[in-house]
Design an enzyme around this catalytic site. Sequence first.
Site, PDB file in Angstrom:
ATOM      1  N   ASN A 101       0.833  -1.217  -0.096  1.00 49.15           N
ATOM      2  CA  ASN A 101       0.337  -0.009  -0.124  1.00 49.15           C
ATOM      3  C   ASN A 101       0.917   1.143   0.060  1.00 49.15           C
ATOM      4  O   ASN A 101       1.845   0.893   0.386  1.00 49.15           O
ATOM      5  CB  ASN A 101      -1.114  -0.030   1.211  1.00 49.15           C
ATOM      6  CG  ASN A 101      -1.928  -1.053   1.170  1.00 49.15           C
ATOM      7  OD1 ASN A 101      -1.847  -1.880   0.303  1.00 49.15           O
ATOM      8  ND2 ASN A 101      -2.387  -1.731   2.320  1.00 49.15           N
ATOM      9  N   HIS A 118       5.780  -0.744  -3.102  1.00 53.12           N
ATOM     10  CA  HIS A 118       5.320   0.116  -4.239  1.00 53.12           C
ATOM     11  C   HIS A 118       5.577   1.556  -3.911  1.00 53.12           C
ATOM     12  O   HIS A 118       4.663   2.400  -4.622  1.00 53.12           O
ATOM     13  CB  HIS A 118       3.689  -0.152  -4.483  1.00 53.12           C
ATOM     14  CG  HIS A 118       3.796  -1.782  -4.998  1.00 53.12           C
ATOM     15  ND1 HIS A 118       2.437  -2.363  -4.934  1.00 53.12           N
ATOM     16  CD2 HIS A 118       4.437  -2.394  -5.613  1.00 53.12           C
ATOM     17  CE1 HIS A 118       2.663  -3.650  -5.518  1.00 53.12           C
ATOM     18  NE2 HIS A 118       4.121  -3.897  -5.668  1.00 53.12           N
ATOM     19  N   CYS A 126      11.409  14.571  -7.688  1.00 48.51           N
ATOM     20  CA  CYS A 126      11.636  15.143  -8.978  1.00 48.51           C
ATOM     21  C   CYS A 126      12.410  14.460  -9.959  1.00 48.51           C
ATOM     22  O   CYS A 126      13.340  13.827  -9.909  1.00 48.51           O
ATOM     23  CB  CYS A 126      12.691  16.488  -8.778  1.00 48.51           C
ATOM     24  SG  CYS A 126      13.061  17.274 -10.304  1.00 48.51           S
ATOM     25  N   CYS A 129      16.029  16.333 -11.275  1.00 52.49           N
ATOM     26  CA  CYS A 129      17.161  16.489 -10.220  1.00 52.49           C
ATOM     27  C   CYS A 129      17.139  15.426  -9.205  1.00 52.49           C
ATOM     28  O   CYS A 129      18.180  15.273  -8.289  1.00 52.49           O
ATOM     29  CB  CYS A 129      17.330  17.963  -9.555  1.00 52.49           C
ATOM     30  SG  CYS A 129      15.891  18.043  -8.423  1.00 52.49           S
ATOM     31  N   CYS A 148      14.914  22.972  -9.390  1.00 52.17           N
ATOM     32  CA  CYS A 148      15.195  22.902 -10.775  1.00 52.17           C
ATOM     33  C   CYS A 148      13.947  22.872 -11.666  1.00 52.17           C
ATOM     34  O   CYS A 148      14.308  22.779 -12.862  1.00 52.17           O
ATOM     35  CB  CYS A 148      15.779  21.705 -11.041  1.00 52.17           C
ATOM     36  SG  CYS A 148      14.920  20.123 -11.238  1.00 52.17           S
TER      37      CYS A 148
HETATM   38  P1  OAD Z   1      -6.251  -6.225  -4.389  1.00 55.25           P
HETATM   39  O1  OAD Z   1      -7.162  -5.178  -4.826  1.00 55.25           O
HETATM   40  O2  OAD Z   1      -5.748  -7.103  -5.722  1.00 55.25           O
HETATM   41  O3  OAD Z   1      -6.607  -6.968  -3.459  1.00 55.25           O
HETATM   42  C1  OAD Z   1      -7.442  -6.773  -2.353  1.00 55.25           C
HETATM   43  C2  OAD Z   1      -7.734  -8.065  -1.414  1.00 55.25           C
HETATM   44  O4  OAD Z   1      -8.414  -7.597  -0.245  1.00 55.25           O
HETATM   45  C3  OAD Z   1      -8.906  -8.966  -2.032  1.00 55.25           C
HETATM   46  O5  OAD Z   1      -8.176 -10.184  -1.962  1.00 55.25           O
HETATM   47  C4  OAD Z   1     -10.195  -8.666  -1.179  1.00 55.25           C
HETATM   48  O6  OAD Z   1     -10.803 -10.092  -0.968  1.00 55.25           O
HETATM   49  C5  OAD Z   1      -9.281  -8.139   0.215  1.00 55.25           C
HETATM   50  N1  OAD Z   1     -10.478  -7.407   1.064  1.00 55.25           N
HETATM   51  C6  OAD Z   1     -11.187  -6.514   0.600  1.00 55.25           C
HETATM   52  N2  OAD Z   1     -11.770  -5.924   1.794  1.00 55.25           N
HETATM   53  C7  OAD Z   1     -11.034  -6.442   2.820  1.00 55.25           C
HETATM   54  C8  OAD Z   1     -11.257  -6.288   4.300  1.00 55.25           C
HETATM   55  N3  OAD Z   1     -11.984  -5.291   4.913  1.00 55.25           N
HETATM   56  N4  OAD Z   1     -10.599  -6.997   4.963  1.00 55.25           N
HETATM   57  C9  OAD Z   1      -9.651  -8.296   4.529  1.00 55.25           C
HETATM   58  N5  OAD Z   1      -9.403  -8.279   3.244  1.00 55.25           N
HETATM   59  C10 OAD Z   1     -10.281  -7.602   2.222  1.00 55.25           C
HETATM   60  O7  OAD Z   1      -5.244  -5.419  -3.873  1.00 55.25           O
HETATM   61  P2  OAD Z   1      -3.397  -5.777  -3.645  1.00 55.25           P
HETATM   62  O8  OAD Z   1      -3.188  -7.239  -3.636  1.00 55.25           O
HETATM   63  O9  OAD Z   1      -2.821  -4.987  -2.580  1.00 55.25           O
HETATM   64  O10 OAD Z   1       0.218  -1.780  -7.115  1.00 55.25           O
HETATM   65  O11 OAD Z   1      -2.969  -5.222  -5.012  1.00 55.25           O
HETATM   66  C11 OAD Z   1      -1.621  -5.342  -5.364  1.00 55.25           C
HETATM   67  C12 OAD Z   1      -1.318  -4.165  -6.251  1.00 55.25           C
HETATM   68  O12 OAD Z   1      -2.048  -4.077  -7.218  1.00 55.25           O
HETATM   69  C13 OAD Z   1      -1.191  -2.821  -5.547  1.00 55.25           C
HETATM   70  O13 OAD Z   1      -0.272  -2.644  -4.567  1.00 55.25           O
HETATM   71  C14 OAD Z   1      -1.223  -2.006  -6.825  1.00 55.25           C
HETATM   72  C15 OAD Z   1      -2.208  -2.728  -7.748  1.00 55.25           C
HETATM   73  O14 OAD Z   1      -1.905  -2.426  -9.158  1.00 55.25           O
HETATM   74  C16 OAD Z   1       0.588  -0.845  -7.659  1.00 55.25           C
HETATM   75  O15 OAD Z   1      -0.005   0.365  -7.541  1.00 55.25           O
HETATM   76  C17 OAD Z   1       2.136  -0.650  -8.353  1.00 55.25           C
END
Ligand code: OAD
Length: 250
Positions: A101, A118, A126, A129, A148
Site C-alpha cells: 500500500n 510500491h 523530481c 534532479c 530545478c
Molecule cells: P487487490 O485489490 O488486488 O486485493 C485486495 C484484497 O483485499 C482482495 O483479496 C479482497 O478480498 C481483500 N479485502 C477487501 N476488503 C477486505 C477487508 N475489509 N478485510 C480483509 N480483506 C479484504 O489489492 P492488492 O493485492 O494489494 O500496485 O494489489 C496489489 C497491487 O496491485 C497494488 O499494490 C497496486 C495494484 O496494481 C501498484 O500500484 C504498483
Amino acid sequence: MRDLENAASILRKSARTMIFTGAGISVESGIPPFRGNGGLWEKVDPSFIEINTFLRHPEESWAKIRELFYDHWGQAEPNPAHYALAELQKAGKAGLLVTQNIDCLHQRAGSVNVAEFHGTLEYLICLKCGMRLKAEKDLTDQPVCPACSGLLKPDVVFFGEGLPEEATDLAFEEVKHVDAVIVVGTSGEVMPACLIPRYAKRNGAQIIEINLDPSAFTREGISDLFLQGKAGGILPELVKKVLEEEGSDI
Ligand code: OAD
C-alpha cells in the site's frame, strides 16, 4: 473459533514474524481495493499511473492523481486492523511489515518497521534532479520542483517502473529467516510482491492469511490458516489473544 486460536498459538511460538499487507487492510478506512467488486480498476483506467502516459500527459495524469490519491485517499484514517498490527510490533511479536500500500496508514497507526514495496504518496520525487520532497498541498497543486523546475511525481511505483531496491532487498532477505507470516488483504496476484509469502513458505514459515475472500494464496495452498472476514474485525481479536496469552503455550 478454532483457527483463530491456532493462529494465535503459531504467533506466540514464532520467534520471527513478518507481516505482509495489501489494499484490503485499508478498505475499512474508505480506500477501495484495486481488483474485484467495487475495485478501483473497474472504474478508473489505470493508464494515468503508467510511466510513459504520465510523461506524455503530466497535466491529465496529475488531475487524476490529485483527485483520487490526495483529495479522496488523503481523508483516510487508520482503522483497527492497522492499529492492531502496530500493537503486535510494539509488543515485539512481529518484526518487519511489508506493505504493497502507498497510503501510509500503517505508519500513521504507529508501525515503525515498514517496507513500502510500491513506494509512498507521502513524498514526491523530481524526475529531473531526483530531489525528494514531502507531498505538501502546494506541491501537489503545482507539481514543479522548487530547485530545478523539473516535473514532480508521487514517489510510488508506476506501471513500467522498477521497485524501490531498499524495500525489496529487505523483504526478500527477511523471508529467509521468518517462522511465520501474517498475510492481510491482498489478492496475491501482483508480481513480484506475491512471491514474498511463497518464498517464506518454501523456507518453512507458517502462513496465516486474513482476507474477506479466498486469494491466490488460499487457492494454491500457500496459506496454512485462512481466517475469513474483515481485517478490522479479525486482527484486533487475534492480536488480543496473542498478547493476553503470551507464554501459555510453552
Ligand atoms: P487487490 O485489490 O488486488 O486485493 C485486495 C484484497 O483485499 C482482495 O483479496 C479482497 O478480498 C481483500 N479485502 C477487501 N476488503 C477486505 C477487508 N475489509 N478485510 C480483509 N480483506 C479484504 O489489492 P492488492 O493485492 O494489494 O500496485 O494489489 C496489489 C497491487 O496491485 C497494488 O499494490 C497496486 C495494484 O496494481 C501498484 O500500484 C504498483
